[in-house]
Write a protein that holds these residues in place. Sequence first.
Motif, mmCIF file in Angstrom:
data_model
loop_
_atom_site.group_PDB
_atom_site.id
_atom_site.type_symbol
_atom_site.label_atom_id
_atom_site.label_comp_id
_atom_site.label_asym_id
_atom_site.label_seq_id
_atom_site.Cartn_x
_atom_site.Cartn_y
_atom_site.Cartn_z
ATOM 1 N N LEU A 177 52.088 48.398 28.096
ATOM 2 C CA LEU A 177 53.303 49.096 28.539
ATOM 3 C C LEU A 177 54.375 48.111 29.005
ATOM 4 O O LEU A 177 55.560 48.272 28.696
ATOM 5 N N ARG A 178 53.958 47.098 29.709
ATOM 6 C CA ARG A 178 54.952 46.103 30.185
ATOM 7 C C ARG A 178 55.615 45.404 29.001
ATOM 8 O O ARG A 178 56.826 45.169 29.012
ATOM 9 N N THR A 179 54.834 45.089 27.987
ATOM 10 C CA THR A 179 55.381 44.440 26.786
ATOM 11 C C THR A 179 56.353 45.383 26.079
ATOM 12 O O THR A 179 57.436 44.987 25.656
ATOM 13 N N HIS A 180 55.946 46.649 25.964
ATOM 14 C CA HIS A 180 56.787 47.673 25.338
ATOM 15 C C HIS A 180 58.133 47.787 26.062
ATOM 16 O O HIS A 180 59.195 47.811 25.434
ATOM 17 N N LEU A 181 58.094 47.824 27.385
ATOM 18 C CA LEU A 181 59.337 47.960 28.152
ATOM 19 C C LEU A 181 60.180 46.690 28.060
ATOM 20 O O LEU A 181 61.407 46.759 27.934
ATOM 21 N N ALA A 202 62.768 45.261 32.828
ATOM 22 C CA ALA A 202 61.846 44.441 33.627
ATOM 23 C C ALA A 202 61.022 45.330 34.555
ATOM 24 O O ALA A 202 61.512 46.342 35.055
ATOM 25 N N THR A 203 59.774 44.959 34.757
ATOM 26 C CA THR A 203 58.896 45.699 35.667
ATOM 27 C C THR A 203 58.228 44.695 36.612
ATOM 28 O O THR A 203 58.395 43.495 36.464
ATOM 29 N N ALA A 204 57.467 45.211 37.591
ATOM 30 C CA ALA A 204 56.759 44.326 38.517
ATOM 31 C C ALA A 204 55.430 44.975 38.880
ATOM 32 O O ALA A 204 55.220 46.169 38.601
ATOM 33 N N ILE A 205 54.535 44.217 39.485
ATOM 34 C CA ILE A 205 53.230 44.756 39.885
ATOM 35 C C ILE A 205 53.032 44.557 41.382
ATOM 36 O O ILE A 205 53.069 43.439 41.874
ATOM 37 N N SER A 245 58.580 57.001 25.105
ATOM 38 C CA SER A 245 58.268 56.618 23.721
ATOM 39 C C SER A 245 57.054 55.681 23.651
ATOM 40 O O SER A 245 56.716 55.169 22.597
ATOM 41 N N PHE A 246 56.396 55.463 24.754
ATOM 42 C CA PHE A 246 55.222 54.571 24.743
ATOM 43 C C PHE A 246 53.990 55.323 24.232
ATOM 44 O O PHE A 246 53.659 56.385 24.736
#
Length: 366
Positions: free
Chosen positions: A299-303, A309-312, A365-366
């Motif tokens: 999912l992170r790659t898809h976004l 950008a995302t974070a954990i 869309s994922f």
Amino acid sequence: MIPFLDLQAVNASYKEVFAKTFTSFQEKGWYILGDEVRLFEKEFAAYCGTKYCVGTANGLDALRIILEGYKILGRLTEGDEVLVASNTYIATILGIKQAGLVPVLVEAESQTYNFDFDDLENRVTARTKVVMPTHLYGQLADMEGINAFAKANELLVVTDCAQAHGAKDKNGNRAGSLADAAGFSFYPTKNLGALGDAGAITSNDTALVEVIKKYRNYGFQERYIAEYEGINSRLDELQAAFLRIKLRDLDNANNKRRAIASYYLEKIKNDKLSLPSWDGSENHVFHLFVIRTKERAKLRTHLEAQGIATAIHYPVPPHKQNALAQYAHQSFPITERIHDEVMSIPLNPVLSDTQLEQITTALNSF
Ligand SMILES: *Cc1c(COP(=O)(O)O)cnc(C)c1O
């Protein structure tokens, strides 16, 4: 690219007022523990609904200093146990250790990420003296439940409010006023963020506040006369001046955060994702919007491919950190699963409608 959090944008509307503030600060020539700190303490206490606020250098020190204060008052002794969430940010645990107390980790509950109450009960021993919940991601822990538990077991309650500035319970009482004492951080990314490090303690406990006001400043009773062996952890005067300005907008900023969260909760529709559970009240200030998925890396790659950008928060639970190897043999299956699955998507008051739409479309869309 939609950044996870653009601090320059968050503070852009304050550019001129901050510049003026700096000029008058410089001209005044009083740089430590002056009017700005005193007034911020007064205003933040009023905002939280407590008698007192004491500024500190950062959030970690705020938590540590509360516990040191109770030690000086004789209410805690070295080696006493503190119940703390196994899925909290590492600072909560470090604050306890640095005060010479023993963190006892408690399993998380899988919906709200706060304490699992069965586990909380099971961890109580004769040395348990404090329960220290974190309002994780900006959502109040069940303080009614925790305060009842504390009363039954004669424990002090100290809350880690570093992510929950302004959150209100159903009676309208805010984070910081729901415990014996509370620690806040104003690290730049927080809901109320400085332009550097800053923190504070709130409490209604006059005896505690008298001690910690000295403790944060070398233990000085008056200038150069030390009553206790204190530390240097003062709230910076300039940061206090910036925080006073931003405090006036905090409710507004939190309302925007909640509006964005409502939008996400309504528009994100994808069976592969679980969304935060929230009752729609003001008990959540959405410091973070944390979703869960078993396919996090994908999912992170898809976004990212769509410019998002995302974070954990957080990739490794405290008991799996090298720094806390003494806990490595313990097992917290829910906490471990949370850390494997959580992912934070952008949520802050300066996101545009177009950006929110882009983020939602990309998730769907994922
Ligand atoms: C940010 C944070 C802290 C520590 O704050 P600092 O100002 O970085 O020391 C403590 N606890 C939680 C939950 C936090 O999010």
